[in-house]
Every structure is written in structure tokens, then in C-alpha cells.
Design an enzyme around this catalytic site. Structure first.
Site, short mmCIF file in Angstrom:
data_model
loop_
_atom_site.label_atom_id
_atom_site.label_comp_id
_atom_site.label_asym_id
_atom_site.label_seq_id
_atom_site.Cartn_x
_atom_site.Cartn_y
_atom_site.Cartn_z
N LYS B 115 38.86 25.24 39.25
CA LYS B 115 39.99 25.70 38.43
C LYS B 115 40.74 24.51 37.85
CE LYS B 115 38.79 29.68 39.73
NZ LYS B 115 38.59 31.00 39.24
N GLU B 202 50.29 26.76 40.84
CA GLU B 202 50.55 27.02 39.44
C GLU B 202 51.89 27.71 39.33
OE1 GLU B 202 46.76 28.17 36.91
OE2 GLU B 202 48.02 29.90 37.31
N HIS B 237 46.18 41.37 43.07
CA HIS B 237 45.64 40.44 42.07
C HIS B 237 44.23 40.80 41.65
CE1 HIS B 237 49.17 38.12 42.82
NE2 HIS B 237 48.85 37.97 44.09
N ARG B 294 30.34 34.10 34.08
CA ARG B 294 29.41 35.18 34.43
C ARG B 294 29.78 36.41 33.61
NH1 ARG B 294 33.37 38.16 36.92
NH2 ARG B 294 34.83 36.94 38.16
#
Lengths: 175, 501
Positions: B115, B202, B237, B294
Site C-alpha cells: 500500500k 492514514e 470496511h 485482480r
């Protein structure tokens, strides 16, 4: 034939009698006429008439799934899934009423599904609040936290972290 | 390409098998012990066992899967999503074994799979990112060090697994006091799901929308973006409802977001199918969130509004064909599509998994309905894997039309014997804010209430009456018919209950 059927928060008294090719179903004194066809092992097509004796025309497609206890079903009807418990008349009158008054007595926390104990969040003697997390069970790749239903004190912890448990296994007791 | 091994199970394996069939390509399924009779095994041309039921011992066993591919004579491997789909070692192992991996290169997976590296790629492409840590925080980073970094970014913040995806290993942290516990939980989840406990931080954008852009890239330098998907309806999430297009995205914003997505993919030389995820703030600014290297679970809604078969294109790209799709048509939705993920979870008990045998199944049909499923009547939903059993997709000329069809399809859908999220979607689709497309990623947490709460879409007494009538008629007609053995148990049980008083 007389039944007691628990649904939602109450128990309804139900009788079924044959009337020609149709059935008369009475629920707590209200009577409907039902034209029933079995269309699958656990599937019924019902035409239901409101109380009062009109022709049965209201079409209800219903199917059932048996649950673990005999007489307990999930009924799929009108796009909804409704759990019911069917017993012979008198089958659980008192038992059910006693259940409604519950809310004291020890809480037995059991595994709702087979899985692995990831974390035990309390130890014997701990005071716990309602909705406080007690134990985390991993199943289907997700961690699920089981919580206390009411305030209480942890009496026994029957599992350890890393242990695999079957559905229904006793995990801990809160009193 | 004559024979493809599908390194997956369940509904996505079935989806890929169907694309192969459509193209006249032979299929090889793999299965774990408990999946011997799963639908993907039944539908494939060949099926090879790869180990015991636990994913680590079967669907995550690179060596066993490569061996099955070699023995079966497959010339390519489709990874689906989940399991090894974003594992660069698997993609590399396929390449080393002379098998075509139907997906991006191992290098692209490595780069975008981290990430933190992906954020750097976005910055390089001139695409804004959410403020956060540029370097991963390894498993050994002390709580104190993480707290220092967190202080710099500011609360509330998101704690995410570097190798993450699907909402696993992700936690929201509101105050410094919550950080250590969240860190422990995220690391443990990330370690068990991805084998990597590293995390990053984040800043949390308050009440954003989650908007993503599907891409296809070929081996001739072409990258084509598709009309956006709206994925703001999430629980833990994890997306549960997706739709395309998004009502929050104007044609002008669509042009900017899709161009930004394509720019990120081009920067890293991306090939095959991938998705760029963005957070869309209320003021219309958007931030790169991550790239999924993907096929996505929600790919069917894009197929429905563009008429493109994404899985077939994955295969065509992998065998070297150039993208011949008209770019403008991919950005012009021809309908509105919506997807509900049907999970084997009980919404009435805080979405507890509900594995078991499917006693009965009635799948919705009719105009505008597509059900991508791995379930069948009599089949088992095992405890070992993701609880999603099917994806129900509807489309219509307008959003309202698509929602009306979804409500109709959900009412037709019956999965008996296990509990599913169908009642939850019936509640959701009746919500005024949902109907008006007024929502963000906090919608379900705010509206659904505490786990264990009763369904807001209350079953009224008329429905209960119908259920009671059906149950009574069932018992009555059973007991008076020739069947003797089955009703006996309940009479016995009633007798026992009597005796116990």
C-alpha cells in the site's frame, strides 16, 4: 389438531381441521380457510381466505427449513424469513412463560458456530458490563466478538486461546 | 490457450468456468477436502484435489496448485479473487512453470500490493493521496513509535495492513488510547489473513464516498478505464452493495477520475484487469486509496452497464490480444446496475457466520436479474472460507428501476437451512436515504445500529400469521399423510418436554 406456535415475542394457539378439500386454521380464535397444495418436500402453495368464509384467493408461497430442534422452523414467506417453534397444545405454555421472565440466572456463553478461540478477553472473577466483549471466535475468516447480555461476574472460562470449538460448546459462564 | 486451471473455489470459480466455456476453453478445478462436491468442481471439465480444508493447506498451497496445473496439462491459471490472486510469488511460480498467469505481472502485484509503494506510484502519476505514512510500520515497531507517527498525522485515523484487502486488518482509531488495542487486532488479523503483520496509518477522511474505477490494460501499451462503481455501502470496511454509475459523479468528475486511474496504471506498466479505489470527499476532491491487482467481486455491475465480459477480456489480454474496445463507450453507462452480496451470515445476531447445509434454494430469475452463485440445494457452506455464497445483480434503465428489480429479486430469493443477509438488503433498499443516494462509507454503522439489534424492517403480525399458518398446515398435512417416522420426533419431544416439568 391443536398446536402452540411461538413466533416473534408471543405464543399463538392454533388449531387445524379438515373441511372438505380445504383446511380451517384458527389462530387465537381468528379463523381462516386455507386451500393447501404441497409443491415440494418443504414447500407449500397456500390460498388463504380471510376469516368470514369467502373463497380462498390470497396466494401465499411458503417454504420451511428445519432447525436443530425438532418442531423449530424458519418459515420463508412473503419475502421474509420468520422463525417459529411448533409444539403440540400445552407443549410449552409454562416453559415459554418462564423464559420470558428470564434475565436473572447465569449466562452460558456458547459458540454460535464451529471455530477457533482467538482471544479470551476476561478471566474468572472479572466484573463485566452488558455488551462488553468476552471472547473472540474466528470462523469463516472473520473474528466475531461474543458479548455479555447483562452486567455480571465471570464465573468460569472453559476455553483457552487457540483452541478449536464445536457449535454449541460452552465457552464461559457469567453470573 | 486450450485449458485453464482456476485456482479458486465457490462463486468466482464458477464465474471463471463460465467465461472459459463461452470461449471454448477447457477448465480445471481444484478443491480442498470439504469442497469435493462444491459447484465449481461439478461444473469443471477436470478437478484435482489440493489438500485439506484449511485454506493454508489447500487453496493457498502454491506448490500443490502448480503441480495440479502441470499434471492436468493446463496452459494458464486464473486466480479469481482472494486466496492467491494478489500473491506475487504465485504469479511468479506460474511464470516459472511455463504457465500463463491471467492477471498482472508479479512485479506489478508486488508494487501495487504494498500500500505504501502504491501511494508513491500515485504521487508520481500526479494523483492526490490521503495524508499518511509513506513507509510501512513493521511488526516489530513499538507502540510508542506508532503513537509518535500517529500524532503527526492526526486523529481520527485509519490503521491498515500493508498487505491488506477486503477490510481485513483494518481499524479506525479515534484517540491515542485506542491505538495499542487496534494495532494488536489489526496485526493479528493481517498476519493470519495475509501472512504479513506490517501496517500503515492514514488520515481518516470524514464521511467520504468510496468510488472505484475498473481498468483493463493490454500488452501493447493500451490502458482503458471504465465508468465508475459506487461502493460506499460497507460493513466492517467490507463492501456489501455496489452500483454503477454513482449518482455523486458528474460526467466532468468521471472524466477526471477515470483519467487519474489510467495514469496510475500507466505509470507502473499495468496489464490485465485492475481497479483503482478512490475516496471522494464531500467537496468533490478525490484521493487515491489503493489499487486491487485482480478482478473485483463487484465486476458484474460494470459488465451490466457496458456490455463487456471482463473475465473473457482478462483471458484475451493474457493470450496477447490487443484491446479493441471503444474507449468512449466504456465511459458511457447504458443502464444502471446494482449488486447485493449474499453472505451466509445472520443479520439478526450481529452478522454471525451461518455455515451449514442449504436445505432449499430458490434463485430469482426474470428480466434484469443475474445471480453469480456457488450454491445449490443440498450443498454445504463450509466454515473454512469467506461466507459469501452469491452475488445478486439487477439492472434497469434508471437507478430506481434497478432498485425495484432488486427488491423483487430479493423477495423471490430463498436460501433455506442457513441464515443469509437477504433480510438486511430488504431493509436497506427501503431506506429513504439509500433510495435518494444520500450516503457515505459510514452509512451502515450509523443506521443499522448496534449488533444484535432487531431488524428495523420489522416483521408485522400479518407476516407472523402467515408463517404460523404455513407451519401449522405443514405439520398437519405431514402427520395425516402416510409419513409416520418424521412427525414422531416432535411428538416424542413434546412428550419429553411434558415429562420434564
Amino acid at each position: 389438531m391443536n398446536f402452540e406456535i411461538a413466533v416473534g415475542h408471543g405464543v399463538r394457539t392454533v388449531s387445524v381441521t379438515r373441511q372438505g378439500s380445504q383446511l380451517q386454521v384458527s389462530i387465537d380464535g381468528r379463523t381462516v380457510v386455507v386451500d393447501a397444495r404441497r409443491v415440494g418436500d418443504m414447500e407449500l402453495s397456500l390460498l388463504v381466505a380471510p376469516a368470514g368464509g369467502a373463497d380462498p384467493v390470497h396466494s401465499v408461497d411458503a417454504s420451511l427449513a428445519a432447525r436443530r430442534t425438532a418442531g423449530d422452523f424458519d418459515v420463508h414467506v412473503a419475502g421474509r424469513t420468520i422463525p417459529v417453534q411448533v409444539r403440540l397444545a400445552g407443549g410449552f405454555g409454562r416453559q415459554k412463560k418462564a423464559g420470558a421472565a428470564q434475565g436473572t440466572g447465569p449466562q452460558r456463553i456458547t459458540a454460535p458456530m464451529p471455530g477457533k478461540i482467538v482471544r479470551v478477553l476476561v478471566k474468572p472473577g472479572d466484573e463485566v458490563k452488558a455488551r462488553q466483549g468476552l471472547v473472540v471466535v474466528e470462523a469463516m475468516k472473520m473474528e466475531n466478538e461474543l458479548r455479555a447480555a447483562r452486567d455480571g461476574r465471570v464465573r468460569d472460562v472453559a476455553v483457552t486461546e487457540g483452541q478449536s470449538v464445536d457449535a454449541g460448546a460452552l465457552l464461559l459462564v457469567v453470573e | 490457450m486450450k485449458k485453464i486451471l482456476i485456482a479458486n473455489r465457490g462463486e468466482i470459480a464458477v464465474r471463471v468456468i463460465r467465461a472459459c466455456r463461452d470461449m471454448g476453453i477447457a477448465t480445471v478445478a481444484i478443491y480442498s477436502e470439504c469442497d469435493r462436491a462444491a459447484l465449481h468442481v461439478r461444473l469443471a471439465d477436470e478437478a484435482w484435489p489440493v489438500g485439506p480444508s484449511a485454506p493454508r493447506e489447500s487453496y493457498l498451497r502454491i506448490d500443490a496448485i502448480i503441480e495440479a496445473a502441470k499434471k492436468s496439462g493446463a496452459d494458464a491459471v486464473h486466480p479469481g479473487y482472494g486466496f492467491l490472486a494478489e500473491n506475487e510469488d504465485f504469479a511468479a511460480a506460474c511464470r516459472d512453470a511455463g504457465l500463463v498467469f491471467i492477471g498482472p505481472s508479479p512485479e506489478a502485484i508486488t508494487l501495487m500490493g504494498s500500500k505504501t509503494a502504491a501511494r508513491q506510484a500515485a504521487i508520481k502519476a500526479g494523483v492526490p493521496v490521503v495524508p499518511g505514512t509513506e513507509e510501512p510500520l513493521s511488526e516489530d515497531t513499538s507502540d510508542a513509535d506508532v503513537l509518535t507517527v500517529a500524532e503527526r498525522i492526526g486523529y481520527p485515523l485509519m490503521l491498515k495492513a500493508v498487505a491488506g484487502g477486503g477490510g481485513k486488518g483494518m481499524r479506525m482509531v479515534s484517540t491515542p488510547a485506542d491505538l495499542p488495542a487496534a494495532l494488536r487486532a489489526a496485526r493479528s488479523e493481517a498476519l493470519s489473513a495475509f501472512g504479513d503483520g506490517a501496517v500503515y496509518l492514514e488520515r481518516r477522511i470524514l464521511a467520504p464516498r468510496h468510488i472505484e474505477v475498473q481498468l483493463l490494460g493490454d500488452h501493447h501499451g493500451t490502458v482503458l478505464p471504465f465508468v465508475e462503481r459506487e461502493c460506499s455501502i460497507q460493513r466492517r470496511h467490507q463492501k456489501v452493495v455496489e452500483e454503477s454509475p454513482s449518482l455523486a459523479v458528474s460526467p466532468e468528475l468521471r472524466r477526471r477520475m477515470t483519467s487519474a486511474a489510467a495514469a496510475v496504471a500507466k505509470t507502473v506498466g499495468y496489464t490485465n484487469a485492475g481497479t483503482i479505489e478512490f475516496l471522494l470527499d464531500r467537496d468533490g476532491s478525490f484521493y487515491f486509496l489503493e489499487m486491487n491487482t485482480r478482478l473485483q467481486v463487484e465486476h458484474p455491475i460494470t459488465e451490466m452497464v457496458t456490455g463487456v465480459d471482463l473475465v473473457q477480456w482478462q483471458i484475451r489480454i493474457a493470450r496477447g490480444e490487443p484491446l479493441t474496445l471503444a474507449p468512449e463507450s466504456l465511459l458511457t453507462p447504458k443502464a444502471h446496475a446494482i449488486e447485493c452480496r449474499i453472505y451466509a451470515e445472520d443479520p439478526e445476531t450481529g452478522f454471525m457466520p451461518s455455515p451449514g447445509r442449504i436445505q432449499g434454494l430458490r434463485v430469482p430469475h426474470g428480466p434484469g436479474v443475474r445471480d453469480d452463485s456457488g450454491a445449490y440445494e443440498g450443498g454445504e457452506v463450509p466454515i473454512f472460507y469467506d461466507p459469501m455464497i452469491s452475488k445478486l445483480v439487477t439492472w434497469g434503465e434508471t437507478r430506481g428501476h434497478a432498485i425495484a428489480r432488486m427488491k423483487r429479486a430479493l423477495a423471490e430469493y430463498q436460501v433455506r437451512g442457513i441464515r443469509t443477509t437477504i433480510p438486511f438488503f430488504q431493509w436497506l433498499l427501503d431506506d429513504e436515504d439509500f433510495k435518494a443516494a444520500r450516503f457515505d462509507t459510514t452509512f451502515i454503522d450509523r443506521k443499522w445500529g448496534a449488533p444484535g439489534s432487531r431488524l428495523p424492517q420489522a416483521i408485522d403480525s400479518a407476516h407472523e400469521d402467515l408463517a404460523v399458518i404455513a407451519a401449522a398446515v405443514h405439520m398437519f398435512t405431514r402427520s395425516t399423510a402416510t409419513v409416520v417416522s418424521e412427525p414422531v420426533s416432535i411428538w416424542k419431544q413434546a412428550g419429553r418436554a411434558e415429562a420434564l416439568r
